[in-house]
Design an enzyme around this catalytic site. Structure first.
Site, PDB file in Angstrom:
ATOM      1  N   ASN A  86     -17.227  10.796   4.889  1.00  0.00           N
ATOM      2  CA  ASN A  86     -16.523  10.397   6.523  1.00  0.00           C
ATOM      3  C   ASN A  86     -15.682  11.006   7.426  1.00  0.00           C
ATOM      4  OD1 ASN A  86     -13.876   8.438   8.361  1.00  0.00           O
ATOM      5  ND2 ASN A  86     -12.718   8.904   6.662  1.00  0.00           N
ATOM      6  N   SER A 138     -12.999   8.892  11.462  1.00  0.00           N
ATOM      7  CA  SER A 138     -11.333   8.525  11.907  1.00  0.00           C
ATOM      8  C   SER A 138     -10.660   8.962  13.530  1.00  0.00           C
ATOM      9  CB  SER A 138     -10.003   9.302  10.242  1.00  0.00           C
ATOM     10  OG  SER A 138      -8.350   8.847  10.521  1.00  0.00           O
ATOM     11  N   GLY A 140      -8.713   3.370   2.128  1.00  0.00           N
ATOM     12  CA  GLY A 140      -7.345   3.453   2.855  1.00  0.00           C
ATOM     13  C   GLY A 140      -6.152   2.676   2.660  1.00  0.00           C
ATOM     14  N   PHE A 141      -7.224   2.174   1.886  1.00  0.00           N
ATOM     15  CA  PHE A 141      -6.519   0.757   0.393  1.00  0.00           C
ATOM     16  C   PHE A 141      -5.927   1.271  -0.922  1.00  0.00           C
ATOM     17  CE2 PHE A 141      -5.108  -1.942  -2.752  1.00  0.00           C
ATOM     18  CZ  PHE A 141      -3.956  -2.607  -1.270  1.00  0.00           C
ATOM     19  N   ASP A 142      -6.870   2.104  -0.952  1.00  0.00           N
ATOM     20  CA  ASP A 142      -6.080   3.133  -2.215  1.00  0.00           C
ATOM     21  C   ASP A 142      -6.707   4.588  -1.622  1.00  0.00           C
ATOM     22  OD1 ASP A 142      -5.597   4.191  -5.290  1.00  0.00           O
ATOM     23  OD2 ASP A 142      -7.170   2.860  -6.168  1.00  0.00           O
ATOM     24  N   LYS A 143      -5.748   5.233  -1.113  1.00  0.00           N
ATOM     25  CA  LYS A 143      -6.043   6.751  -0.655  1.00  0.00           C
ATOM     26  C   LYS A 143      -6.170   7.103  -1.659  1.00  0.00           C
ATOM     27  CE  LYS A 143      -4.749   6.062   4.245  1.00  0.00           C
ATOM     28  NZ  LYS A 143      -5.313   6.815   4.960  1.00  0.00           N
ATOM     29  N   ASN A 148     -16.122   2.475  11.139  1.00  0.00           N
ATOM     30  CA  ASN A 148     -14.264   2.563  10.499  1.00  0.00           C
ATOM     31  C   ASN A 148     -13.608   1.403  12.136  1.00  0.00           C
ATOM     32  OD1 ASN A 148     -11.987   4.238  10.178  1.00  0.00           O
ATOM     33  ND2 ASN A 148     -13.922   5.431   9.725  1.00  0.00           N
ATOM     34  N   ASN A 204      -7.975   9.160  13.540  1.00  0.00           N
ATOM     35  CA  ASN A 204      -6.906   9.814  13.741  1.00  0.00           C
ATOM     36  C   ASN A 204      -6.378  11.091  13.367  1.00  0.00           C
ATOM     37  OD1 ASN A 204      -5.579   7.196  14.466  1.00  0.00           O
ATOM     38  ND2 ASN A 204      -6.319   6.865  12.753  1.00  0.00           N
ATOM     39  N   THR A 205      -7.113  12.156  13.398  1.00  0.00           N
ATOM     40  CA  THR A 205      -7.341  13.705  13.003  1.00  0.00           C
ATOM     41  C   THR A 205      -8.417  14.063  14.376  1.00  0.00           C
ATOM     42  OG1 THR A 205      -7.604  12.919  10.547  1.00  0.00           O
ATOM     43  CG2 THR A 205      -8.363  15.456  11.461  1.00  0.00           C
ATOM     44  N   PHE A 239      -5.169  10.126   7.556  1.00  0.00           N
ATOM     45  CA  PHE A 239      -5.000  10.456   6.754  1.00  0.00           C
ATOM     46  C   PHE A 239      -4.270  11.506   5.734  1.00  0.00           C
ATOM     47  CE2 PHE A 239      -9.799  12.953   7.607  1.00  0.00           C
ATOM     48  CZ  PHE A 239     -10.432  11.097   7.603  1.00  0.00           C
ATOM     49  N   TYR A 266     -10.702  -4.793   4.512  1.00  0.00           N
ATOM     50  CA  TYR A 266      -9.228  -4.375   4.703  1.00  0.00           C
ATOM     51  C   TYR A 266      -8.223  -5.307   5.353  1.00  0.00           C
ATOM     52  CZ  TYR A 266      -5.613  -0.841   4.191  1.00  0.00           C
ATOM     53  OH  TYR A 266      -4.429  -0.434   4.128  1.00  0.00           O
ATOM     54  N   SER A 267      -8.657  -4.858   5.836  1.00  0.00           N
ATOM     55  CA  SER A 267      -7.427  -5.650   7.345  1.00  0.00           C
ATOM     56  C   SER A 267      -7.877  -7.792   6.810  1.00  0.00           C
ATOM     57  CB  SER A 267      -7.488  -5.820   8.356  1.00  0.00           C
ATOM     58  OG  SER A 267      -7.882  -4.234   8.760  1.00  0.00           O
ATOM     59  N   LYS A 315     -19.993   7.398   7.208  1.00  0.00           N
ATOM     60  CA  LYS A 315     -19.017   6.450   7.782  1.00  0.00           C
ATOM     61  C   LYS A 315     -19.042   6.777   8.961  1.00  0.00           C
ATOM     62  CE  LYS A 315     -15.557   3.612   7.147  1.00  0.00           C
ATOM     63  NZ  LYS A 315     -13.892   2.891   6.409  1.00  0.00           N
TER      64      LYS A 315
HETATM   65  C1  LIG Z   1      -4.162   0.862   7.484  1.00  0.00           C
HETATM   66  C2  LIG Z   1      -5.449   1.327   6.888  1.00  0.00           C
HETATM   67  C3  LIG Z   1      -5.784   3.136   6.324  1.00  0.00           C
HETATM   68  C4  LIG Z   1      -7.767   3.106   6.772  1.00  0.00           C
HETATM   69  N1  LIG Z   1      -7.821   4.487   6.373  1.00  0.00           N
HETATM   70  C5  LIG Z   1      -8.622   4.527   5.779  1.00  0.00           C
HETATM   71  C6  LIG Z   1      -9.584   5.931   5.329  1.00  0.00           C
HETATM   72  O1  LIG Z   1      -8.733   6.482   4.482  1.00  0.00           O
HETATM   73  N2  LIG Z   1     -10.611   6.183   5.554  1.00  0.00           N
HETATM   74  C7  LIG Z   1     -11.754   5.379   5.707  1.00  0.00           C
HETATM   75  O2  LIG Z   1     -12.733   5.661   5.934  1.00  0.00           O
HETATM   76  N3  LIG Z   1     -11.095   4.410   6.705  1.00  0.00           N
HETATM   77  C8  LIG Z   1      -9.968   3.607   6.222  1.00  0.00           C
HETATM   78  N4  LIG Z   1     -10.013   2.835   7.369  1.00  0.00           N
HETATM   79  C9  LIG Z   1     -10.211   1.917   8.191  1.00  0.00           C
HETATM   80  C10 LIG Z   1     -11.386   0.541   7.164  1.00  0.00           C
HETATM   81  O3  LIG Z   1     -11.760   1.389   5.992  1.00  0.00           O
HETATM   82  C11 LIG Z   1     -12.352  -0.327   7.877  1.00  0.00           C
HETATM   83  O4  LIG Z   1     -13.440   1.025   7.900  1.00  0.00           O
HETATM   84  C12 LIG Z   1     -11.851  -0.570   8.664  1.00  0.00           C
HETATM   85  O5  LIG Z   1     -10.307  -0.854   8.617  1.00  0.00           O
HETATM   86  C13 LIG Z   1     -12.839  -1.932   9.122  1.00  0.00           C
HETATM   87  O6  LIG Z   1     -12.791  -3.291   7.921  1.00  0.00           O
HETATM   88  P1  LIG Z   1     -11.514  -4.367   8.485  1.00  0.00           P
HETATM   89  O7  LIG Z   1     -11.322  -4.843   9.951  1.00  0.00           O
HETATM   90  O8  LIG Z   1     -12.076  -5.528   7.484  1.00  0.00           O
HETATM   91  O9  LIG Z   1     -10.320  -4.033   8.052  1.00  0.00           O
HETATM   92  C14 LIG Z   1      -8.408   2.536   7.425  1.00  0.00           C
HETATM   93  C15 LIG Z   1      -7.890   1.079   7.469  1.00  0.00           C
HETATM   94  C16 LIG Z   1      -6.876   0.566   7.963  1.00  0.00           C
HETATM   95  C17 LIG Z   1      -6.444  -0.925   8.507  1.00  0.00           C
END
Ligand SMILES: Cc1cc2nc3c(=O)[nH]c(=O)nc-3n(C[C@H](O)[C@H](O)[C@H](O)COP(=O)(O)O)c2cc1C
Length: 364
Positions: A170, A173, A62-65, A243, A175-176, A114, A316-317, A214
């Protein structure tokens, strides 16, 4: 140096709208040259899924999509990078704003949906760096309008296996619409059968590619029983737990932003994510390793994640609030614990607290 870069950039990034700040962070990683992080101490090395990780701290999907900066992230000291989620066709995702910081809680809510430049763009970049070394996992997902979502996963495995250290399926998510339904037993069994078949079919040319699943931290425990049972019977190589959550813990202080639809991550997710990780760990019985994600924003939190059952961790966060210096801090803490206990491997800690975590009251 990374600390300095961070201290200069972070206050500036924080006055921007969250998604603009993210875009700028990617640009800085792409164009601002940074000296490499120091070589990792050998005691931090982890072997999992047949891969040798220099340290257990990865950057989550999600960071480097779009696979724009995996090498800059590896240079910054991550032991592995998971790019994606990548969908087969490009798609825009949901309308903005769709990314929110909960500053008082050190949390994030996203409903990006996504947004992806699609497989062709990512594949071009990953093929160009294929011989650069470092562990780069590729997280794949289905297009929103796909007539056959399972076929999307199969296509992406076939196309990306050759350039991926591992592939993450994955299905978690939020959001889909309907994506999480792929976690239902009968559907999941079919999905994993086809995904593993695709992986095995391309292996003669692509080489061995571990496939990870995941999952969401919001699964009910009977559903987790099914998911782990199917993952084991289909011989998945590992799982990522997990997730973002669609739940909103009572402790949230930024109650207005908390009303935004989407997945919550960061510190408010930590206790639920650890509980689901420990519940998964006791069900997996050591058959495959787990990657723990959710709420890590300190070295202590990373150690807690390992003790709850994670062989590797992802953040990530935490980076939004702590910057890239978090990676060094986590590694320093883990090393200090190894020193203190006169141990030479983190393997000794994996799952040490899993039973205790599952005995606690359910996090609310
Ligand atoms: C802005 C954002 C975008 C994310 N996009 C994805 C994604 O595209 N695919 C995915 O599997 N998880 C995605 N995630 C989930 C993270 O990979 C991670 O599983 C989740 O944020 C929990 O970790 P954290 O609390 O350290 O952020 C996203 C999270 C954030 C905050």
């Amino acid at each position: 140096m990374i600390g300095l870069f961070d201290r200069l950039a972070r206050p500036f990034l924080h006055v921007l709208e969250a998604e603009d700040a993210h875009g700028l962070a990617i640009k800085m990683l792409k164009f601002a040259p940074m000296p490499p992080a120091a070589r990792d101490d050998r005691r931090l090395a982890v072997r999992a899924f047949g891969l040798n990780f220099p340290n257990p701290v990865g950057i989550a999907a999600g960071f480097d999509k779009n696979a724009e900066v995996p090498d800059a992230l590896l240079r910054a000291g991550f032991g592995f990078v998971e790019v994606g989620t990548i969908t087969p066709k490009p798609q825009a995702g949901n309308p903005r704003p769709r990314l929110f910081r909960l500053d008082a809680d050190a949390g994030v809510i996203n409903r990006l949906g996504f947004n992806s430049q699609g497989a062709d763009a990512a594949l071009r970049r990953l093929a160009a760096r294929a011989r650069s070394g470092g562990i780069v996992g590729i997280n794949v997902g289905a297009n929103k309008d796909a007539p056959d979502r399972i076929a999307d996963y199969v296509e992406l495995i076939e196309r990306f296996a050759a350039v991926a250290s591992y592939v993450t399926v994955n299905i978690s998510s939020p959001n889909t619409p309907g994506l999480r339904d792929l976690q239902q037993a009968a559907v999941l069994d079919n999905l994993l059968a086809r995904v593993i078949d695709a992986r095995d079919r391309v292996a003669p040319n692509a080489g061995p590619t571990p496939v990870l699943l995941k999952i969401a931290p919001d699964l009910a425990l009977p559903d987790l029983d099914d998911v782990v049972g199917i993952a084991r019977s289909r011989r998945i190589d590992g799982m990522i737990v997990g997730n973002t959550t669609v739940t909103r813990p009572k402790s949230l202080r930024d109650s207005e932003t908390a009303k935004e639809a989407g997945g919550l991550s960061g510190r408010p997710l930590l206790s639920l994510a650890n509980r689901m990780l420990a519940e998964t760990y006791v069900r997996v019985e050591g058959v495959f390793p787990l990657i723990g994600a959710g709420g890590i924003d300190s070295g202590t939190a990373a150690l807690g994640k390992i003790r709850a059952g994670a062989t590797l961790v992802q953040v990530y966060s935490g980076l939004v609030f702590r910057g890239l210096a978090l990676v060094g801090e986590i590694k320093k803490t883990l090393l200090a614990v190894l020193e203190r206990d006169r141990r030479t491997s983190l393997a000794d800690y994996v799952g040490a607290d899993a039973a205790a975590v599952t005995a606690q009251p359910w996090p609310v």
